[in-house]
Enzyme design. Structure first.
Site, PDB file in Angstrom:
ATOM      1  N   ASP A  63       0.886  -1.163   0.000  1.00 13.51           N
ATOM      2  CA  ASP A  63       0.000   0.000   0.000  1.00 13.51           C
ATOM      3  C   ASP A  63       0.928   1.217   0.000  1.00 13.51           C
ATOM      4  O   ASP A  63       1.679   1.437   0.962  1.00 13.51           O
ATOM      5  CB  ASP A  63      -0.869  -0.017   1.254  1.00 13.51           C
ATOM      6  N   SER A 143      -0.540  12.726 -15.332  1.00 13.80           N
ATOM      7  CA  SER A 143      -1.677  12.606 -16.240  1.00 13.80           C
ATOM      8  C   SER A 143      -1.706  13.862 -17.087  1.00 13.80           C
ATOM      9  O   SER A 143      -1.086  14.878 -16.741  1.00 13.80           O
ATOM     10  CB  SER A 143      -2.982  12.487 -15.438  1.00 13.80           C
ATOM     11  N   TYR A 156      -8.507  14.935  -8.416  1.00 15.56           N
ATOM     12  CA  TYR A 156      -7.550  14.202  -9.244  1.00 15.56           C
ATOM     13  C   TYR A 156      -6.577  15.171  -9.919  1.00 15.56           C
ATOM     14  O   TYR A 156      -5.359  14.961  -9.911  1.00 15.56           O
ATOM     15  CB  TYR A 156      -8.329  13.404 -10.291  1.00 15.56           C
ATOM     16  N   LYS A 160      -2.393  15.520  -9.676  1.00 13.60           N
ATOM     17  CA  LYS A 160      -1.551  15.313 -10.852  1.00 13.60           C
ATOM     18  C   LYS A 160      -0.735  16.558 -11.200  1.00 13.60           C
ATOM     19  O   LYS A 160       0.401  16.454 -11.673  1.00 13.60           O
ATOM     20  CB  LYS A 160      -2.400  14.857 -12.034  1.00 13.60           C
TER      21      LYS A 160
END
Length: 287
Positions: A63, A143, A156, A160
């Site tokens: 993890d 991304s 998100y 990124k």
């Protein structure tokens, strides 16, 4: 790092999607691969696949939010293969929804994996790579959402953008140590990130938390939208080969979807206009 034969790579989120594609590309190039992942079933499947080949590999349950677990995984990699040269901080999760719908649980889950997971990989390995003096390379998965702000992807996108910024700084900081850096900025790739909530810890779940990617899409439309996204998504195998190439050629930005360039052009144009606007503002006021 043109000669990767015999070098060791450590890949988080390595048992599926882009991480597994990297492992396959690296192994085919003669590298030793350490495949770290949170999903034991996926690790078991990878073990069966790689045992049927001549690849030198190790699978470890990890993890990426667990710093002590990261150290233990790094120790296991070093015990099996010796020095680690390439670190791919690839593990990531996603969800969507308007920013006013995002809860602390949503923020905490994505930042703990997408941001802290990258930080943990850097801190765990950077001194080890510096110490062995054989050079190395970090690949941080960001991304295109790290360059273009997408509506409904606030959390998100924040993580990124952070990974892109960290990577740009790392490139300068580690140059003197013969450690290269690449930042992987994919568009839509056919991976399990569409179902990232399957690994969402209970502490970050709850009735008030967003469910998953496309959680803002009406339930009756979600399956069709996911099918549409997957149908147009890039094969992860292509990404694996691109990452290998970037490591060999010391390429920084890895843009898997050149067709997205127009979106970044629009952002750049707005910034150019803003600089000009504020230049004139200050000139008019003699500031």
């Amino acid at each position: 790092m043109r000669d990767v034969t015999g070098k060791t790579a450590f890949i988080t989120g390595g048992a599926s999607g882009m991480g597994l594609a990297m492992a396959r590309s690296f192994a085919a190039a003669g590298m030793k691969v350490v495949i770290a992942d949170i999903e034991q079933a996926a690790l078991d499947a990878v073990t069966r696949e790689f045992e049927a080949s001549n690849a030198q590999f190790l699978t470890v349950a990890l993890d990426v939010t667990d710093r002590e677990g990261f150290v233990s995984a790094a120790d296991a990699a070093q015990e099996r293969f010796g020095n680690v040269h390439v670190v791919c901080n690839n593990a990531g999760v996603a969800l969507s929804g308007a920013i006013d719908k995002m809860t602390y649980k949503d923020w905490d889950w994505l930042t703990s994996v997408n941001y802290d997971g990258v930080v943990n990989g850097i801190v765990t390995f950077v001194d080890r790579i510096k110490a062995h003096g054989e050079g190395g390379h970090f690949v941080n998965t960001a991304s295109m959402a790290g360059h273009v702000a997408l509506p409904g992807m606030s959390v998100y996108t924040a993580t990124k953008y952070a990974v892109v910024g960290i990577s740009e700084t790392m490139r300068a900081d580690l140059l003197a140590h013969d450690i290269g850096v690449s930042v992987l900025c994919p568009g839509i790739v056919n991976t399990n990130i569409f179902d990232a909530s399957r690994n969402r810890p209970e502490e970050f779940a709850g009735d008030d938390a967003a469910e998953a990617l496309l959680s803002d899409v009406p339930p009756e439309q979600r399956a069709a939208r996911l099918d549409e996204l997957r149908a147009s998504a890039l094969d992860p195998a292509i990404v694996g080969d691109m990452v290998l190439h970037a490591i060999r050629e010391d390429e920084f930005y890895i843009f898997t979807h050149p067709e997205i360039e127009a979106m970044t052009d629009a952002r750049k144009a707005e910034m150019v206009d803003a600089f000009e606007y504020w230049r004139e503002y200050r000139a008019e006021r003699d500031l």
